[in-house]
Structures are given as C-alpha cells and as structure tokens.
Motif scaffolding. Structure first.
Motif, PDB file in Angstrom:
ATOM      1  N   ALA A 224       0.829  -1.207   0.000  1.00 26.59           N
ATOM      2  CA  ALA A 224       0.000   0.000   0.000  1.00 26.59           C
ATOM      3  C   ALA A 224       0.864   1.257   0.000  1.00 26.59           C
ATOM      4  O   ALA A 224       1.764   1.412   0.831  1.00 26.59           O
ATOM      5  CB  ALA A 224      -0.916  -0.001   1.224  1.00 26.59           C
ATOM      6  N   LYS A 225       0.591   2.141  -0.964  1.00 23.34           N
ATOM      7  CA  LYS A 225       1.256   3.438  -1.085  1.00 23.34           C
ATOM      8  C   LYS A 225       2.768   3.320  -1.285  1.00 23.34           C
ATOM      9  O   LYS A 225       3.510   4.267  -1.016  1.00 23.34           O
ATOM     10  CB  LYS A 225       0.944   4.322   0.119  1.00 23.34           C
ATOM     11  CG  LYS A 225      -0.533   4.655   0.264  1.00 23.34           C
ATOM     12  CD  LYS A 225      -0.795   5.574   1.440  1.00 23.34           C
ATOM     13  CE  LYS A 225      -2.284   5.888   1.556  1.00 23.34           C
ATOM     14  NZ  LYS A 225      -2.563   6.777   2.724  1.00 23.34           N
ATOM     15  N   ALA A 226       3.225   2.165  -1.734  1.00 27.51           N
ATOM     16  CA  ALA A 226       4.647   2.013  -2.064  1.00 27.51           C
ATOM     17  C   ALA A 226       4.928   2.708  -3.397  1.00 27.51           C
ATOM     18  O   ALA A 226       4.033   2.890  -4.223  1.00 27.51           O
ATOM     19  CB  ALA A 226       5.014   0.538  -2.154  1.00 27.51           C
ATOM     20  N   ARG A 227       6.184   3.094  -3.597  1.00 23.98           N
ATOM     21  CA  ARG A 227       6.613   3.708  -4.853  1.00 23.98           C
ATOM     22  C   ARG A 227       7.654   2.802  -5.485  1.00 23.98           C
ATOM     23  O   ARG A 227       8.630   2.432  -4.833  1.00 23.98           O
ATOM     24  CB  ARG A 227       7.190   5.100  -4.598  1.00 23.98           C
ATOM     25  CG  ARG A 227       6.149   6.121  -4.124  1.00 23.98           C
ATOM     26  CD  ARG A 227       6.818   7.375  -3.635  1.00 23.98           C
ATOM     27  NE  ARG A 227       7.595   7.122  -2.424  1.00 23.98           N
ATOM     28  CZ  ARG A 227       8.464   7.982  -1.899  1.00 23.98           C
ATOM     29  NH1 ARG A 227       8.712   9.125  -2.511  1.00 23.98           N
ATOM     30  NH2 ARG A 227       9.109   7.686  -0.790  1.00 23.98           N
ATOM     31  N   MET A 228       7.438   2.459  -6.753  1.00 25.92           N
ATOM     32  CA  MET A 228       8.303   1.492  -7.418  1.00 25.92           C
ATOM     33  C   MET A 228       8.922   2.060  -8.681  1.00 25.92           C
ATOM     34  O   MET A 228       8.268   2.765  -9.449  1.00 25.92           O
ATOM     35  CB  MET A 228       7.509   0.229  -7.774  1.00 25.92           C
ATOM     36  CG  MET A 228       6.922  -0.500  -6.585  1.00 25.92           C
ATOM     37  SD  MET A 228       6.154  -2.083  -7.075  1.00 25.92           S
ATOM     38  CE  MET A 228       5.537  -2.654  -5.489  1.00 25.92           C
TER      39      MET A 228
ATOM     40  N   SER B 117      -0.364   0.253  -6.289  1.00 25.95           N
ATOM     41  CA  SER B 117       0.985   0.787  -6.117  1.00 25.95           C
ATOM     42  C   SER B 117       2.025   0.046  -6.955  1.00 25.95           C
ATOM     43  O   SER B 117       3.216   0.311  -6.827  1.00 25.95           O
ATOM     44  CB  SER B 117       1.385   0.725  -4.637  1.00 25.95           C
ATOM     45  OG  SER B 117       0.526   1.518  -3.846  1.00 25.95           O
ATOM     46  N   LEU B 118       1.577  -0.880  -7.802  1.00 26.94           N
ATOM     47  CA  LEU B 118       2.510  -1.632  -8.634  1.00 26.94           C
ATOM     48  C   LEU B 118       2.941  -0.853  -9.880  1.00 26.94           C
ATOM     49  O   LEU B 118       3.663  -1.386 -10.717  1.00 26.94           O
ATOM     50  CB  LEU B 118       1.892  -2.968  -9.050  1.00 26.94           C
ATOM     51  CG  LEU B 118       1.660  -3.969  -7.916  1.00 26.94           C
ATOM     52  CD1 LEU B 118       1.058  -5.262  -8.462  1.00 26.94           C
ATOM     53  CD2 LEU B 118       2.942  -4.272  -7.165  1.00 26.94           C
ATOM     54  N   ARG B 119       2.505   0.385 -10.006  1.00 24.07           N
ATOM     55  CA  ARG B 119       2.982   1.221 -11.103  1.00 24.07           C
ATOM     56  C   ARG B 119       4.506   1.332 -10.998  1.00 24.07           C
ATOM     57  O   ARG B 119       5.050   1.648  -9.943  1.00 24.07           O
ATOM     58  CB  ARG B 119       2.354   2.604 -11.015  1.00 24.07           C
ATOM     59  CG  ARG B 119       2.851   3.575 -12.088  1.00 24.07           C
ATOM     60  CD  ARG B 119       2.200   4.925 -11.938  1.00 24.07           C
ATOM     61  NE  ARG B 119       0.746   4.838 -12.101  1.00 24.07           N
ATOM     62  CZ  ARG B 119      -0.062   5.893 -11.960  1.00 24.07           C
ATOM     63  NH1 ARG B 119       0.442   7.072 -11.636  1.00 24.07           N
ATOM     64  NH2 ARG B 119      -1.366   5.750 -12.123  1.00 24.07           N
ATOM     65  N   GLY B 120       5.201   1.038 -12.075  1.00 24.36           N
ATOM     66  CA  GLY B 120       6.657   1.035 -12.051  1.00 24.36           C
ATOM     67  C   GLY B 120       7.236  -0.362 -11.935  1.00 24.36           C
ATOM     68  O   GLY B 120       8.444  -0.542 -11.986  1.00 24.36           O
ATOM     69  N   ALA B 121       6.340  -1.360 -11.776  1.00 25.19           N
ATOM     70  CA  ALA B 121       6.774  -2.757 -11.695  1.00 25.19           C
ATOM     71  C   ALA B 121       6.490  -3.469 -13.012  1.00 25.19           C
ATOM     72  O   ALA B 121       5.611  -3.063 -13.784  1.00 25.19           O
ATOM     73  CB  ALA B 121       6.073  -3.475 -10.552  1.00 25.19           C
ATOM     74  N   THR B 122       7.214  -4.555 -13.265  1.00 25.58           N
ATOM     75  CA  THR B 122       7.003  -5.383 -14.449  1.00 25.58           C
ATOM     76  C   THR B 122       6.544  -6.758 -14.018  1.00 25.58           C
ATOM     77  O   THR B 122       7.159  -7.386 -13.147  1.00 25.58           O
ATOM     78  CB  THR B 122       8.298  -5.513 -15.278  1.00 25.58           C
ATOM     79  OG1 THR B 122       8.750  -4.211 -15.655  1.00 25.58           O
ATOM     80  CG2 THR B 122       8.062  -6.347 -16.527  1.00 25.58           C
TER      81      THR B 122
END
Length: 217
Positions: A165-169, A188-193
């Motif tokens: 929750a609310k992590a930045r990736m 919050s998985l934006r920035g993950a693959t």
C-alpha cells in the motif's frame, strides 16, 4: 540471477578475526567473524559492522536501532522480534537466514542480496530498497507500505499476503517470482514489471483495487 558467495570467497576473508568481547551500543565491529553466538535482548543501538561475517548467530528480541551493516556476509542467521528500525544495510549478503517479526521501519537497503531466506511478518514500512534481490525466498506477511523500491527483484521467491500500500516502485521486476500473493496495494505496482500469466492471475485483485465489479450475467 545472483549467486551466493561462500565465506572463503569474500575479498576480506583473510583479514577476519574471531569476535571477542561484548556487543553493545555504538560498538564498532570491523573485520570480525561472529560464529555460533546467541544474543538475547541486547541493547546495541547504532552498532556498526564493516567487512565482517556473521554465521549461525541468533538475535532474539533486543534493540539495534540505527545499526549499520556495510559489506557484511551473513549465513544461517536468525533474527526474531528484533528492533532494527532505521538501520542501514549496504553491500550485504544474507544466505539461508530466518527473519521473523522484525521491525525494519524506515531502514535503507542498498545493494543487498537475500538468498534462500524466510521473511515472516517483517515490517519494511517506509523503508528504501535500492538494487535489492530476493532469490528463492519466502516472504510471508511482509509489509512494504509506503516503502520506496528501486530496481528490486524476486527471482524464484514466493510472496504470501504481502502488502505494498502506497509504495513507490521504479524498475521493480516481479516476473520471475514463483508466486505473487499480494493482498494490499495493487494500485501501487505502477513502475513494476509482471508477466502476462501473472497479469491474468492478478486481474481480480486489480479489478477490486479499481472498484470494478466483474459479472458474466
């Protein structure tokens, strides 16, 4: 995939000396080898480990807030309910470790490799992880809420009831994970693959996070 090193492969292995004395607040351990020790309820805030090895050591309870681990090799180390809030880990390798009930809130991990470790109920809220790998690990009930993850990978690892929750990736790669059991923070998985198959398995969680109701009729 990172390969764990043996003790003899460490560039500073020939300079290690057996640990002697006590482990207390602001202790400075440089080039030491802790082997087979057991620490129960220690007060070792701001302790510093530099170019050291820790093998078959158990830490139960205790406080090690703001400790620093710089170029430390750990093998079969157990941390149980230890306070490691705001600690700093750099160029550190943890092999076959068991971490249970740890408080790592606000910690910084840079170039840290976990191999065949078990992380159970570990609090990594608001922590910063850069160039960190979890290889063939089990992460159960790990909490990354509000954490910053930059170039973090999970090859062969199983994630169970993990929270983001609310992590930045940035540059986080989840494709090689054995299982993605994420219960909070799908948005919050934006920035993950992730892989196509993972996307299909994860679709209900994404739909729920977006408030979408899926019905055939």
């Amino acid at each position: 995939m990172p390969v764990p090193r043996t003790l003899s492969e460490l560039p500073y292995a020939g300079h290690l000396t057996p640990f002697q004395g006590s482990l207390g607040r602001e202790s400075d351990l440089d080039g030491v080898h802790l082997d087979g020790e057991s620490f129960d309820g220690i007060d070792a805030g701001s302790v510093r480990f530099t170019e050291s090895a820790v093998s078959s050591v158990t830490f139960t309870g205790g406080r090690m807030r703001r400790a620093r681990f710089n170029e430390v090799w750990m093998h079969t180390v157990r941390f149980v309910a230890t306070d490691l809030v705001e600690t700093t880990w750099m160029d550190t390798e943890i092999i076959a470790g068991s971490l249970a009930g740890l408080e790592l809130f606000g910690s910084e991990l840079n170039r840290v490799a976990f191999h065949n470790c078990k992380l159970d109920s570990v609090n990594l809220r608001a922590a910063t992880l850069r160039n960190v790998s979890f290889t063939d690990c089990l992460l159960r009930d790990a909490d990354f809420a509000g954490a910053r993850l930059d170039r973090v990978t999970f090859p062969g690892s199983t994630l169970e009831e993990v929270r983001f929750a609310k992590a930045r990736m940035t540059g986080v790669d989840l494709r090689a994970a054995a299982r993605l059991g994420i219960v909070d923070g799908a948005e919050s998985l934006r920035g993950a693959t992730i892989s196509t198959l993972q996307m299909m398995d994860f679709a209900p969680v994404f739909a729920q996070s977006l408030g979408i109701t899926v019905k055939d009729r």
